[in-house]
Write a protein that holds these residues in place. Structure first.
Motif, PDB file in Angstrom:
ATOM      1  N   VAL A  25       0.842  -1.202   0.000  1.00 31.86           N
ATOM      2  CA  VAL A  25       0.000   0.000   0.000  1.00 31.86           C
ATOM      3  C   VAL A  25       0.877   1.252   0.000  1.00 31.86           C
ATOM      4  O   VAL A  25       0.622   2.216  -0.732  1.00 31.86           O
ATOM      5  CB  VAL A  25      -0.956  -0.003   1.211  1.00 31.86           C
ATOM      6  N   ILE A  26       1.923   1.231   0.800  1.00 30.99           N
ATOM      7  CA  ILE A  26       2.808   2.392   0.899  1.00 30.99           C
ATOM      8  C   ILE A  26       3.496   2.647  -0.436  1.00 30.99           C
ATOM      9  O   ILE A  26       3.511   3.781  -0.935  1.00 30.99           O
ATOM     10  CB  ILE A  26       3.841   2.184   2.023  1.00 30.99           C
ATOM     11  N   VAL A  27       4.043   1.607  -1.038  1.00 33.34           N
ATOM     12  CA  VAL A  27       4.739   1.767  -2.321  1.00 33.34           C
ATOM     13  C   VAL A  27       3.776   2.225  -3.402  1.00 33.34           C
ATOM     14  O   VAL A  27       4.111   3.086  -4.220  1.00 33.34           O
ATOM     15  CB  VAL A  27       5.444   0.453  -2.719  1.00 33.34           C
ATOM     16  N   LEU A  28       2.573   1.680  -3.406  1.00 32.46           N
ATOM     17  CA  LEU A  28       1.583   2.077  -4.403  1.00 32.46           C
ATOM     18  C   LEU A  28       1.249   3.563  -4.284  1.00 32.46           C
ATOM     19  O   LEU A  28       1.227   4.286  -5.284  1.00 32.46           O
ATOM     20  CB  LEU A  28       0.314   1.246  -4.252  1.00 32.46           C
ATOM     21  N   ALA A  29       1.028   4.033  -3.062  1.00 35.62           N
ATOM     22  CA  ALA A  29       0.686   5.443  -2.854  1.00 35.62           C
ATOM     23  C   ALA A  29       1.843   6.351  -3.281  1.00 35.62           C
ATOM     24  O   ALA A  29       1.625   7.374  -3.951  1.00 35.62           O
ATOM     25  CB  ALA A  29       0.335   5.689  -1.394  1.00 35.62           C
ATOM     26  N   VAL A  30       3.057   5.978  -2.924  1.00 38.23           N
ATOM     27  CA  VAL A  30       4.218   6.807  -3.290  1.00 38.23           C
ATOM     28  C   VAL A  30       4.417   6.801  -4.802  1.00 38.23           C
ATOM     29  O   VAL A  30       4.686   7.841  -5.406  1.00 38.23           O
ATOM     30  CB  VAL A  30       5.481   6.321  -2.549  1.00 38.23           C
ATOM     31  N   ARG A  31       4.264   5.653  -5.437  1.00 43.59           N
ATOM     32  CA  ARG A  31       4.406   5.584  -6.899  1.00 43.59           C
ATOM     33  C   ARG A  31       3.352   6.417  -7.601  1.00 43.59           C
ATOM     34  O   ARG A  31       3.635   7.097  -8.591  1.00 43.59           O
ATOM     35  CB  ARG A  31       4.331   4.133  -7.378  1.00 43.59           C
ATOM     36  N   TRP A  32       2.111   6.358  -7.136  1.00 49.35           N
ATOM     37  CA  TRP A  32       1.059   7.185  -7.738  1.00 49.35           C
ATOM     38  C   TRP A  32       1.421   8.660  -7.633  1.00 49.35           C
ATOM     39  O   TRP A  32       1.243   9.410  -8.587  1.00 49.35           O
ATOM     40  CB  TRP A  32      -0.279   6.946  -7.054  1.00 49.35           C
ATOM     41  N   TYR A  33       1.923   9.070  -6.479  1.00 45.73           N
ATOM     42  CA  TYR A  33       2.272  10.480  -6.301  1.00 45.73           C
ATOM     43  C   TYR A  33       3.408  10.872  -7.240  1.00 45.73           C
ATOM     44  O   TYR A  33       3.353  11.916  -7.895  1.00 45.73           O
ATOM     45  CB  TYR A  33       2.671  10.744  -4.849  1.00 45.73           C
ATOM     46  N   LEU A  34       4.430  10.053  -7.313  1.00 50.91           N
ATOM     47  CA  LEU A  34       5.600  10.409  -8.120  1.00 50.91           C
ATOM     48  C   LEU A  34       5.325  10.288  -9.615  1.00 50.91           C
ATOM     49  O   LEU A  34       5.787  11.117 -10.401  1.00 50.91           O
ATOM     50  CB  LEU A  34       6.789   9.515  -7.738  1.00 50.91           C
ATOM     51  N   GLU A  49     -11.308   4.225  -2.052  1.00 46.95           N
ATOM     52  CA  GLU A  49     -12.093   3.425  -3.001  1.00 46.95           C
ATOM     53  C   GLU A  49     -11.657   1.968  -2.995  1.00 46.95           C
ATOM     54  O   GLU A  49     -12.439   1.089  -3.328  1.00 46.95           O
ATOM     55  CB  GLU A  49     -11.939   3.996  -4.409  1.00 46.95           C
ATOM     56  N   ARG A  50     -10.427   1.718  -2.605  1.00 41.66           N
ATOM     57  CA  ARG A  50      -9.900   0.357  -2.543  1.00 41.66           C
ATOM     58  C   ARG A  50      -9.973  -0.232  -1.135  1.00 41.66           C
ATOM     59  O   ARG A  50      -9.393  -1.277  -0.858  1.00 41.66           O
ATOM     60  CB  ARG A  50      -8.469   0.324  -3.059  1.00 41.66           C
ATOM     61  N   GLY A  51     -10.645   0.484  -0.225  1.00 43.09           N
ATOM     62  CA  GLY A  51     -10.859  -0.036   1.113  1.00 43.09           C
ATOM     63  C   GLY A  51      -9.753   0.263   2.104  1.00 43.09           C
ATOM     64  O   GLY A  51      -9.711  -0.326   3.181  1.00 43.09           O
ATOM     65  N   VAL A  52      -8.857   1.187   1.781  1.00 45.66           N
ATOM     66  CA  VAL A  52      -7.759   1.548   2.678  1.00 45.66           C
ATOM     67  C   VAL A  52      -7.978   2.983   3.122  1.00 45.66           C
ATOM     68  O   VAL A  52      -7.892   3.904   2.320  1.00 45.66           O
ATOM     69  CB  VAL A  52      -6.390   1.418   1.962  1.00 45.66           C
ATOM     70  N   GLU A  53      -8.271   3.168   4.408  1.00 44.28           N
ATOM     71  CA  GLU A  53      -8.489   4.514   4.934  1.00 44.28           C
ATOM     72  C   GLU A  53      -7.184   5.043   5.501  1.00 44.28           C
ATOM     73  O   GLU A  53      -6.665   4.523   6.486  1.00 44.28           O
ATOM     74  CB  GLU A  53      -9.577   4.491   5.999  1.00 44.28           C
TER      75      GLU A  53
END
Length: 97
Positions: A25-34, A49-53
């Motif tokens: 989850v952490i890597v996905l969020a950072v990759r989306w941002y970058l 939307e993917r169930g992660v608050e």
């Protein structure tokens, strides 16, 4: 007589150790941002939307902490630059000429 045995090297802790969320989850969020230039609030919404608050401030902290690690990990995968370069035809106007 006792022989001196060297201590084994300590096992390196993961950079993600101690975080509440899985490293995926952490890597996905950072990759989306970058990669896509999304705002922290946009990424927060996509994760909900993917169930992660997760709060947008947490995503900001992840980006600050893990961007250098991801950049270092990606560096060996970059393409090597060659010694030849191709340039299209162009012209430069100097003093109106």
């Amino acid at each position: 007589m006792r022989t001196h045995r060297p201590h084994p090297a300590p096992i390196a802790r993961s950079a993600f150790a101690g975080f509440r969320f899985p490293h995926d989850v952490i890597v996905l969020a950072v990759r989306w941002y970058l990669r896509y230039g999304l705002s922290y609030r946009d990424i927060e919404e996509l994760l909900v939307e993917r169930g992660v608050e997760v709060d947008h401030i947490t995503i900001y902290r992840w980006v600050q902490r893990f961007t250098p690690l991801l950049a270092d990990a990606a560096r060996p995968c970059r393409h090597a630059l060659g010694s030849r370069w191709w340039v299209d035809e162009t012209y430069v106007r100097v003093a109106g000429r």
